[in-house]
Every structure is written in C-alpha cells, then in structure tokens.
Design a protein around this motif. Structure first.
Motif, PDB file in Angstrom:
ATOM      1  N   THR A  94       0.847  -1.188   0.000  1.00  0.00           N
ATOM      2  CA  THR A  94       0.000   0.000   0.000  1.00  0.00           C
ATOM      3  C   THR A  94       0.887   1.245   0.000  1.00  0.00           C
ATOM      4  O   THR A  94       2.088   1.170   0.304  1.00  0.00           O
ATOM      5  N   ALA A  95       0.295   2.373  -0.327  1.00  0.00           N
ATOM      6  CA  ALA A  95       1.037   3.631  -0.325  1.00  0.00           C
ATOM      7  C   ALA A  95       1.570   3.942   1.079  1.00  0.00           C
ATOM      8  O   ALA A  95       2.679   4.451   1.245  1.00  0.00           O
ATOM      9  N   LYS A  96       0.790   3.612   2.093  1.00  0.00           N
ATOM     10  CA  LYS A  96       1.226   3.847   3.463  1.00  0.00           C
ATOM     11  C   LYS A  96       2.427   2.968   3.806  1.00  0.00           C
ATOM     12  O   LYS A  96       3.394   3.431   4.429  1.00  0.00           O
ATOM     13  N   GLU A  97       2.400   1.700   3.408  1.00  0.00           N
ATOM     14  CA  GLU A  97       3.527   0.799   3.661  1.00  0.00           C
ATOM     15  C   GLU A  97       4.785   1.283   2.936  1.00  0.00           C
ATOM     16  O   GLU A  97       5.887   1.178   3.457  1.00  0.00           O
ATOM     17  N   TRP A  98       4.595   1.810   1.737  1.00  0.00           N
ATOM     18  CA  TRP A  98       5.724   2.358   0.970  1.00  0.00           C
ATOM     19  C   TRP A  98       6.354   3.530   1.717  1.00  0.00           C
ATOM     20  O   TRP A  98       7.571   3.598   1.882  1.00  0.00           O
ATOM     21  N   GLN A  99       5.526   4.467   2.187  1.00  0.00           N
ATOM     22  CA  GLN A  99       6.040   5.604   2.960  1.00  0.00           C
ATOM     23  C   GLN A  99       6.780   5.127   4.207  1.00  0.00           C
ATOM     24  O   GLN A  99       7.842   5.653   4.552  1.00  0.00           O
ATOM     25  N   GLU A 100       6.224   4.140   4.875  1.00  0.00           N
ATOM     26  CA  GLU A 100       6.803   3.668   6.136  1.00  0.00           C
ATOM     27  C   GLU A 100       8.082   2.872   5.929  1.00  0.00           C
ATOM     28  O   GLU A 100       8.813   2.607   6.892  1.00  0.00           O
ATOM     29  N   SER A 101       8.382   2.487   4.675  1.00  0.00           N
ATOM     30  CA  SER A 101       9.611   1.723   4.421  1.00  0.00           C
ATOM     31  C   SER A 101      10.847   2.626   4.402  1.00  0.00           C
ATOM     32  O   SER A 101      11.958   2.160   4.627  1.00  0.00           O
ATOM     33  N   PHE A 102      10.676   3.930   4.143  1.00  0.00           N
ATOM     34  CA  PHE A 102      11.827   4.827   4.011  1.00  0.00           C
ATOM     35  C   PHE A 102      12.723   4.878   5.250  1.00  0.00           C
ATOM     36  O   PHE A 102      13.949   4.779   5.137  1.00  0.00           O
ATOM     37  N   PRO A 103      12.156   5.057   6.455  1.00  0.00           N
ATOM     38  CA  PRO A 103      13.024   5.131   7.643  1.00  0.00           C
ATOM     39  C   PRO A 103      13.879   3.889   7.818  1.00  0.00           C
ATOM     40  O   PRO A 103      15.062   3.988   8.164  1.00  0.00           O
ATOM     41  N   HIS A 104      13.318   2.714   7.571  1.00  0.00           N
ATOM     42  CA  HIS A 104      14.069   1.462   7.750  1.00  0.00           C
ATOM     43  C   HIS A 104      15.222   1.380   6.744  1.00  0.00           C
ATOM     44  O   HIS A 104      16.322   0.940   7.074  1.00  0.00           O
ATOM     45  N   ILE A 105      14.965   1.825   5.524  1.00  0.00           N
ATOM     46  CA  ILE A 105      16.001   1.793   4.490  1.00  0.00           C
ATOM     47  C   ILE A 105      17.117   2.770   4.833  1.00  0.00           C
ATOM     48  O   ILE A 105      18.305   2.428   4.791  1.00  0.00           O
ATOM     49  N   MET A 106      16.755   3.997   5.183  1.00  0.00           N
ATOM     50  CA  MET A 106      17.753   5.027   5.456  1.00  0.00           C
ATOM     51  C   MET A 106      18.603   4.690   6.672  1.00  0.00           C
ATOM     52  O   MET A 106      19.806   4.948   6.701  1.00  0.00           O
ATOM     53  N   LYS A 107      17.993   4.088   7.690  1.00  0.00           N
ATOM     54  CA  LYS A 107      18.749   3.733   8.894  1.00  0.00           C
ATOM     55  C   LYS A 107      19.782   2.652   8.612  1.00  0.00           C
ATOM     56  O   LYS A 107      20.807   2.559   9.282  1.00  0.00           O
ATOM     57  N   PRO A 125      12.568  11.464  12.540  1.00  0.00           N
ATOM     58  CA  PRO A 125      11.731  12.654  12.668  1.00  0.00           C
ATOM     59  C   PRO A 125      10.581  12.648  11.673  1.00  0.00           C
ATOM     60  O   PRO A 125      10.673  12.034  10.616  1.00  0.00           O
ATOM     61  N   GLU A 126       9.540  13.319  12.025  1.00  0.00           N
ATOM     62  CA  GLU A 126       8.438  13.480  11.095  1.00  0.00           C
ATOM     63  C   GLU A 126       8.866  14.470  10.031  1.00  0.00           C
ATOM     64  O   GLU A 126       9.278  15.588  10.336  1.00  0.00           O
ATOM     65  N   ARG A 127       8.808  14.067   8.788  1.00  0.00           N
ATOM     66  CA  ARG A 127       9.283  14.916   7.701  1.00  0.00           C
ATOM     67  C   ARG A 127       8.340  16.093   7.484  1.00  0.00           C
ATOM     68  O   ARG A 127       7.139  15.906   7.290  1.00  0.00           O
ATOM     69  N   PRO A 128       8.875  17.322   7.494  1.00  0.00           N
ATOM     70  CA  PRO A 128       8.028  18.489   7.223  1.00  0.00           C
ATOM     71  C   PRO A 128       7.428  18.382   5.827  1.00  0.00           C
ATOM     72  O   PRO A 128       8.102  18.004   4.873  1.00  0.00           O
ATOM     73  N   GLY A 129       6.170  18.719   5.710  1.00  0.00           N
ATOM     74  CA  GLY A 129       5.542  18.702   4.401  1.00  0.00           C
ATOM     75  C   GLY A 129       5.206  17.313   3.907  1.00  0.00           C
ATOM     76  O   GLY A 129       4.829  17.134   2.750  1.00  0.00           O
ATOM     77  N   LYS A 130       5.359  16.304   4.757  1.00  0.00           N
ATOM     78  CA  LYS A 130       5.037  14.938   4.344  1.00  0.00           C
ATOM     79  C   LYS A 130       3.569  14.869   3.937  1.00  0.00           C
ATOM     80  O   LYS A 130       2.693  15.325   4.645  1.00  0.00           O
ATOM     81  N   LYS A 131       3.348  14.298   2.768  1.00  0.00           N
ATOM     82  CA  LYS A 131       1.985  14.229   2.254  1.00  0.00           C
ATOM     83  C   LYS A 131       1.117  13.376   3.164  1.00  0.00           C
ATOM     84  O   LYS A 131       1.452  12.244   3.477  1.00  0.00           O
ATOM     85  N   ILE A 132       0.008  13.947   3.578  1.00  0.00           N
ATOM     86  CA  ILE A 132      -0.945  13.212   4.397  1.00  0.00           C
ATOM     87  C   ILE A 132      -1.928  12.530   3.457  1.00  0.00           C
ATOM     88  O   ILE A 132      -2.638  13.182   2.686  1.00  0.00           O
ATOM     89  N   LEU A 133      -1.945  11.225   3.494  1.00  0.00           N
ATOM     90  CA  LEU A 133      -2.789  10.465   2.584  1.00  0.00           C
ATOM     91  C   LEU A 133      -4.186  10.282   3.161  1.00  0.00           C
ATOM     92  O   LEU A 133      -4.359  10.111   4.366  1.00  0.00           O
ATOM     93  N   SER A 134      -5.148  10.317   2.263  1.00  0.00           N
ATOM     94  CA  SER A 134      -6.497   9.957   2.683  1.00  0.00           C
ATOM     95  C   SER A 134      -6.508   8.451   2.925  1.00  0.00           C
ATOM     96  O   SER A 134      -5.598   7.731   2.498  1.00  0.00           O
ATOM     97  N   GLU A 135      -7.537   7.970   3.594  1.00  0.00           N
ATOM     98  CA  GLU A 135      -7.608   6.536   3.878  1.00  0.00           C
ATOM     99  C   GLU A 135      -7.618   5.731   2.582  1.00  0.00           C
ATOM    100  O   GLU A 135      -6.976   4.685   2.471  1.00  0.00           O
ATOM    101  N   GLU A 136      -8.312   6.265   1.572  1.00  0.00           N
ATOM    102  CA  GLU A 136      -8.374   5.576   0.280  1.00  0.00           C
ATOM    103  C   GLU A 136      -6.996   5.520  -0.381  1.00  0.00           C
ATOM    104  O   GLU A 136      -6.570   4.480  -0.886  1.00  0.00           O
TER     105      GLU A 136
END
Length: 220
Positions: free
Chosen positions: A150-163, A176-187
């Motif tokens: 899902t798009a949410k899982e994709w976003q959440e993969s970045f911290p693990h990769i970068m670390k 940290p919470e990225r400034p300007g991070k796109k807030i996705l609708s549930e859909e």
C-alpha cells in the motif's frame, strides 16, 4: 533526536561532488589541514582551497584549531556534526531549476554506471585470458527489488532503508516526522501498487582512480 534540514540547490551541488564528500568524511575522523587533505586525496593543495571554502560557507566544515608555523597560520578543519541530520530536497528550488537538479542527480549515479561498465569489460577481458571472475573487480553494486504494497507501507519503508544505509555504527535514532510529508487519505493510503526499489552503491576512490569522476561546472 534526528532533524530534517532543507537541501538547497547549493547543498545538492556539494553532496553530488565526490571530492567534497571525501573531504567531509576525512575531516569527520579528526581535524585536518588542507595540506593533509591534499595528501589523502592525491591532489595539489591549491585545488582544494576552493572546495574547503565552499564547505565552510555551507556550514558543513569549520576551523577546529589553528597553529602558528613561523609567519604562517595553519588551520585544522573538522566536519560539523551532522549525525542525525537528514536532508530533504527543496522542491520549489528544484522546480525552478529542473535541469540543474536532474544534472546533479545524474552526477551521483553516473560514476556507478561507468564503474559497472568497466567491471563488465574487465570480466570479459579476463575471460579471454582464461580467467573467470565470479565477482565484479571494482567496488560497485546495482541491486533492485520490487514489492506489492500500500502507499502507506511504501512511505513507512523509508526510515528502515535510510537507517540501514552506509552506517558503520548502527546506533538507533528517532526518525523525525518529515516536514511537508503528504498526508494520505484513507483511500490513498490503502491503495496497492507495485513499487520498485533500486540500490546503487560504489566506492568513490575507484571511480576517481579510473578517471570517471567528472569535474563540477564550478571547476571548469
């Protein structure tokens, strides 16, 4: 706690320049003079003063101490502590200069592609001599992976990769919470897609030794 900082076009120029990256890493180990940097980089000191000045102006390098040598003052530089700092691109600035942004991005990738090409050529040459190489002769790797998520899982993969990337000591830090991070609708968050990851890694020294690291426009 890690923090986000904006990566301007000027910072993009610094982080896409292999020589400046090497200066920052060498100066992070211990305070170092331009003369010592030149020795490590196999460069004439006069070719490094400009880069050191640019790194100072960007507040990535600072004078740690000075020593009086006769009539001369020798400066020892150290990298400003960037541990836990994560850089995000300035999209507005990049949109104003898309050609520059794309050129600098390609400047990061091009040495790996050329190293890979040279590696394959060397494997082919060695085979003609009766020697079969089972690994690339230079320090370069290009790996890819894809997954359905899902798009949410994709976003959440970045911290693990970068670390996991490029850290000798794997100290954990709060992402940290990225400034300007796109807030996705549930859909949007639950929409499934096929995401492609490409990991490119190479040793800058290999690229420099083979003469495939190009000079920046500022040096020409």
């Amino acid at each position: 706690m890690a923090q986000w900082k904006t990566q301007s076009i000027d910072l993009m120029k610094i982080f896409s320049d292999p020589r400046r990256l090497r200066i920052l890493h060498l100066a992070s180990e211990q305070p170092i003079t331009v003369k010592l940097l030149a020795s490590e980089l196999n460069e004439h000191p006069s070719r490094l003063y400009y880069h050191v000045k640019k790194l100072e102006e960007a507040e990535l390098l600072e004078v740690a101490e000075t020593k009086q040598l006769g009539n001369l003052v020798e400066k020892y530089y150290k990298t400003v502590n960037m541990e836990g700092v994560l850089y995000r691109g300035d999209l507005q600035a990049q949109a104003e200069q898309p050609e520059v942004a794309l050129s600098l991005t390609y400047q990061l990738i091009e040495p790996a592609l050329k190293l890979y090409e040279r590696s394959l050529a060397k494997v082919r040459e060695e085979k003609k001599q009766g020697v079969e190489l089972n690994e690339l002769p230079y320090h370069v790797t290009i790996n890819s992976s894809s997954d359905r998520m899902t798009a949410k899982e994709w976003q959440e993969s970045f911290p693990h990769i970068m670390k996991a990337l490029g850290k000798k000591d794997k100290k954990e830090f709060d992402w940290p919470e990225r400034p300007g991070k796109k807030i996705l609708s549930e859909e949007e968050a639950n929409k499934v897609g096929t995401y492609q990851y490409v990991l490119i890694s190479y040793r800058i020294e290999d690229a420099e030794e083979l003469g495939i690291v190009t000079e920046t426009e500022e040096e020409k």
